[in-house]
Design an enzyme around this catalytic site. Structure first.
Site, mmCIF file in Angstrom:
data_model
loop_
_atom_site.group_PDB
_atom_site.id
_atom_site.type_symbol
_atom_site.label_atom_id
_atom_site.label_comp_id
_atom_site.label_asym_id
_atom_site.label_seq_id
_atom_site.Cartn_x
_atom_site.Cartn_y
_atom_site.Cartn_z
ATOM 1 C CG ASP A 1 -2.160 0.929 0.929
ATOM 2 O OD1 ASP A 1 -2.083 1.763 0.008
ATOM 3 O OD2 ASP A 1 -3.167 0.831 1.663
HETATM 4 C C1 BGC Z 1 -4.963 3.359 -0.082
HETATM 5 C C2 BGC Z 1 -5.083 2.351 -1.208
HETATM 6 C C3 BGC Z 1 -4.889 3.048 -2.528
HETATM 7 C C4 BGC Z 1 -3.530 3.721 -2.517
HETATM 8 C C5 BGC Z 1 -3.198 4.435 -3.814
HETATM 9 C C6 BGC Z 1 -3.696 4.173 -0.177
HETATM 10 O O1 BGC Z 1 -3.710 5.219 0.724
HETATM 11 O O2 BGC Z 1 -5.010 2.699 1.163
HETATM 12 O O3 BGC Z 1 -6.322 1.705 -1.150
HETATM 13 O O4 BGC Z 1 -5.025 2.139 -3.580
HETATM 14 O O5 BGC Z 1 -3.500 4.671 -1.465
HETATM 15 O O6 BGC Z 1 -3.929 5.596 -3.951
#
Ligand code: BGC
Length: 676
Positions: A244
């Site tokens: 993530d």
């Molecule tokens: C989120 C993800 C997301 C990623 C990219 C993160 O903060 O938890 O779900 O895909 O950012 O934007």
């Protein structure tokens, strides 16, 4: 080895040959990469891309959010179809729609020339307060997998990678970067893992996203047991794991991530800075073989998504098409849930009601561009008010004062502001904002024909006002056609068929995660003391009356259930058995029913939920029509995860087979005996 090649020379290399076996292409490309180039591929740039390696014609692999449409922040502000969010799609209980959604979503991704969509999100709803519940599907592991697998299949049928997230136990937003979810093996096996596992075993998911939080003390992105041992070795995952965004910041070390099997660090190098990678390799903290294994996984998916292929060889993209918009509306129509309908107030007869008052903060509020990384920017959004105006044209006047109206519709609920249904924070409260409660109470006093329509991604406290409201609808965040779908349901052009994928508690403290601050929100650790008793498993077993049970949803027609038959009295070993039941539409209009099958272990040596969902079918019936629904079950459906032997186990004895229209409305019952 690292000599510059011309484009024509690159074209002649074996890995460029799309007729060559996939693994041979991967091996060929891998052996051409220098160590430095491998390091380059380990982390991202410009937030959503991998770094290109021009020497070998490796373009950037491009990823975009998110689970209900392309995010503008991750696609240079692309406009896209805003589909109903995952909770609404799951409330359709229609896996076919999930698959069609997956296909459409991938077509939109292809249209902007990206390769991977960062979804679906399949974290379990553990608490009504989780800020991202609207992005997730359900509290039930069976429904979760049945609705997630087709999304992944649909997406990947278009040669776009799905990225199943957030692996795992990211069930709250408070402290998400640091908290450790302390969870038992049994709860992991029975509740939290099944959807993740099924997307690998049944849909060959091409990517997983490692979570921010720790699981039993170890961060998701360096969790060797979760990634290497379970996902890869046990389930046979052949794709890659991406962190993530900045989830690696707090992990222990470069090598812990590499050795766990984390291929790609996003959005930029932290643990996978070239210097650190080199240093750890020189110190023997990981081997080049392990690095190769990680890189191969990314290369494999690059090939599968057509990164090296000619454009004509990959499925074409399309975006914001009438077809996608119609699908968005269809999902909304099937996902909106009629919670309460006293004296059959709904559907409204357009000829009877001349003056309607429409009020509430969500009446004309657009919801697409909010909530964090799952935000989308549709070319238009039909708000509830617009939908009602479209439907009523000049037949119905929309008036100002409740008392002069024949009917009042209040659009209440939450939105995507911080403290509501939004990423990076949980809900501040289980209640509606106080001004909305006052509005509802005051309005219904002035006009008893008041309907409340909730827009939200999680359950809301209704005790104190729902008693006086004759009709209540849960409309979720139902995408860019939400307003049209709501109007269709209100006026009966569409017969509601959505069912709750979560329990709506009467009060927050009834909910299993809300026993103490230890169980929510925790601090450094959050203890999943409820174990497997999540959602209706808790309410049922502990005999707590919910406001609306899991699986609940009303229709404008009625259904009768008869004639449950089980084709055998006993089973053993790998035997399968079938359960059939007749469903008749006993009302006067066509409609769809979600027939739900639950299994109940009559006696067991360990504590088990009173019942567990093990089958469901959505069936469309004309007035008076009857259909026989057949379910096939097996030993696994009777089993629990035995922590003593670390195996799934069915104990000898009787099991009740319960078939009904919700987890609380069981209409037919049968019995089967398991003998080892
Ligand atoms: C989120 C993800 C997301 C990623 C990219 C993160 O903060 O938890 O779900 O895909 O950012 O934007």
């Amino acid at each position: 080895m690292n000599k510059k090649l011309s484009n024509n020379e690159i074209k002649t290399l074996p890995f460029m040959d799309s007729n060559l076996d996939l693994e041979k292409r991967v091996e060929d490309l891998l052996r051409r990469l220098t160590l430095k180039e491998k390091f380059t591929l380990c982390s991202g740039k410009r937030s959503f891309y991998t770094k290109p390696i021009k020497r070998l014609g490796i373009k950037s692999f491009k990823m975009t959010d998110g689970p209900h449409g392309i995010g503008p922040h991750s696609s240079n502000n692309a406009e896209c179809t805003y589909f109903p969010t995952a909770i609404c799609r799951t409330a359709t209980w229609n896996p076919e729609l999930s698959e069609q959604f997956g296909v459409a979503l991938a077509q939109e991704v292809r249209d902007i020339e990206y390769h991977m969509i960062l979804g679906p999100g399949v974290n379990i709803h553990r608490t009504p307060l989780c800020g991202r519940n609207f992005e997730y599907q359900t509290e039930d592991p069976y429904l979760n997998k049945k609705m997630a697998v087709p999304v992944v299949r649909g997406v990947q049928s278009q040669k776009i990678a799905a990225c199943v997230k957030h692996y795992i136990c990211n069930n709250q937003e408070i402290n998400r970067f640091t908290v450790s979810s302390e969870v038992s093996e049994r709860a992991l096996q029975e509740i939290y893992l099944p959807a993740f596992e099924a997307t690998v075993r049944e849909a060959d998911a091409w990517s997983f996203m490692g979570c921010y939080n720790k699981v039993n003390g170890i961060y998701g992105c360096e969790h060797k047991n979760l990634i290497k041992e379970r996902l890869m070795e046990e389930w046979g995952f052949k794709g890659f794991v991406v962190s993530d965004w900045i989830a690696t910041a707090k992990t222990t070390s470069t090598e812990s991530c590499i050795n766990a099997g984390l291929t790609l660090e996003m959005p930029m190098p932290i643990k996978y800075k070239k210097k650190k990678l080199n240093q750890a390799l020189l110190e023997g903290k990981y081997t080049e073989e392990t690095l190769n294994e990680n890189i191969k996984r990314l290369l494999r998916i690059m090939f599968l998504t057509g990164l090296f292929d000619n454009e004509n060889a990959i499925p074409p993209g399309s975006r914001n098409t009438p077809k996608h918009q119609a699908l968005s509306r269809k999902i909304a129509e099937e996902g909106i849930v009629l919670l309460k309908n006293e004296d059959n107030l709904l559907p409204l007869n357009i000829d009877t009601f001349k003056k309607i008052k429409v009020i509430g903060p969500n009446a004309d509020k657009e919801m697409g561009e909010g909530g964090g990384s799952s935000q989308v920017r549709p070319p238009y959004e039909i708000t509830p008010l617009k939908g009602l105006k479209n439907k009523c044209r000049n037949k119905v006047q929309i008036v100002n004062s409740p008392s002069e109206a024949d009917l009042v519709i209040i659009f209440a609920g939450l939105n995507h502001e911080k403290g509501m249904d939004s990423e990076d924070s949980d809900r501040d409260s289980f209640d509606l904002p106080s001004e909305q409660i006052e509005l509802i109470k005051k309005t219904v006093q002035e006009n008893p024909k008041t309907i409340v329509i909730l827009i939200s991604g999680s359950p809301i406290n209704m005790v104190g006002w729902i008693e006086n409201i004759p009709a209540v609808i849960e409309a979720w965040y139902a995408g860019q056609e939400a307003g049209n779908a709501i109007a269709d349901i209100l006026f009966g052009d569409v017969n509601p068929s959505g069912k709750l994928p979560i329990t709506f508690p009467k009060k927050l403290s009834d909910s299993p995660a809300h026993v103490s601050t230890r169980t929510y929100p925790g601090n450094e650790k959050v203890y999943y003391d409820e174990g497997i008793f999540v959602g209706y498993r808790h309410f049922d077993t502990k005999n707590i009356e919910p406001l609306f049970p899991f699986g609940h949803g009303l229709s404008y027609t009625t259904f009768s259930y008869d004639n449950l038959k089980i084709d055998r009295k006993t089973i053993s070993g790998d035997d399968k058995f079938t359960v059939s039941v007749d469903i008749t539409n006993s009302g006067d209009r066509a409609g769809a029913e979600v027939v739900q099958l639950y299994v109940q272990d009559v006696e067991c040596s360990v504590e088990r939920p009173l019942k567990e969902l093990k089958g469901f079918k959505k069936v469309q019936l004309d007035s008076g029509e009857k259909k026989t629904i057949v379910f096939e079950l097996e030993k696994k459906d009777l089993s629990f995860f035995d922590e003593k032997t670390s195996c799934w186990k069915a104990e000898n004895g009787s099991f009740n087979i319960l078939v009904g229209s919700s987890s609380k409305d069981i209409h037919q019952k049968g019995e089967i005996e398991y003998i080892e």
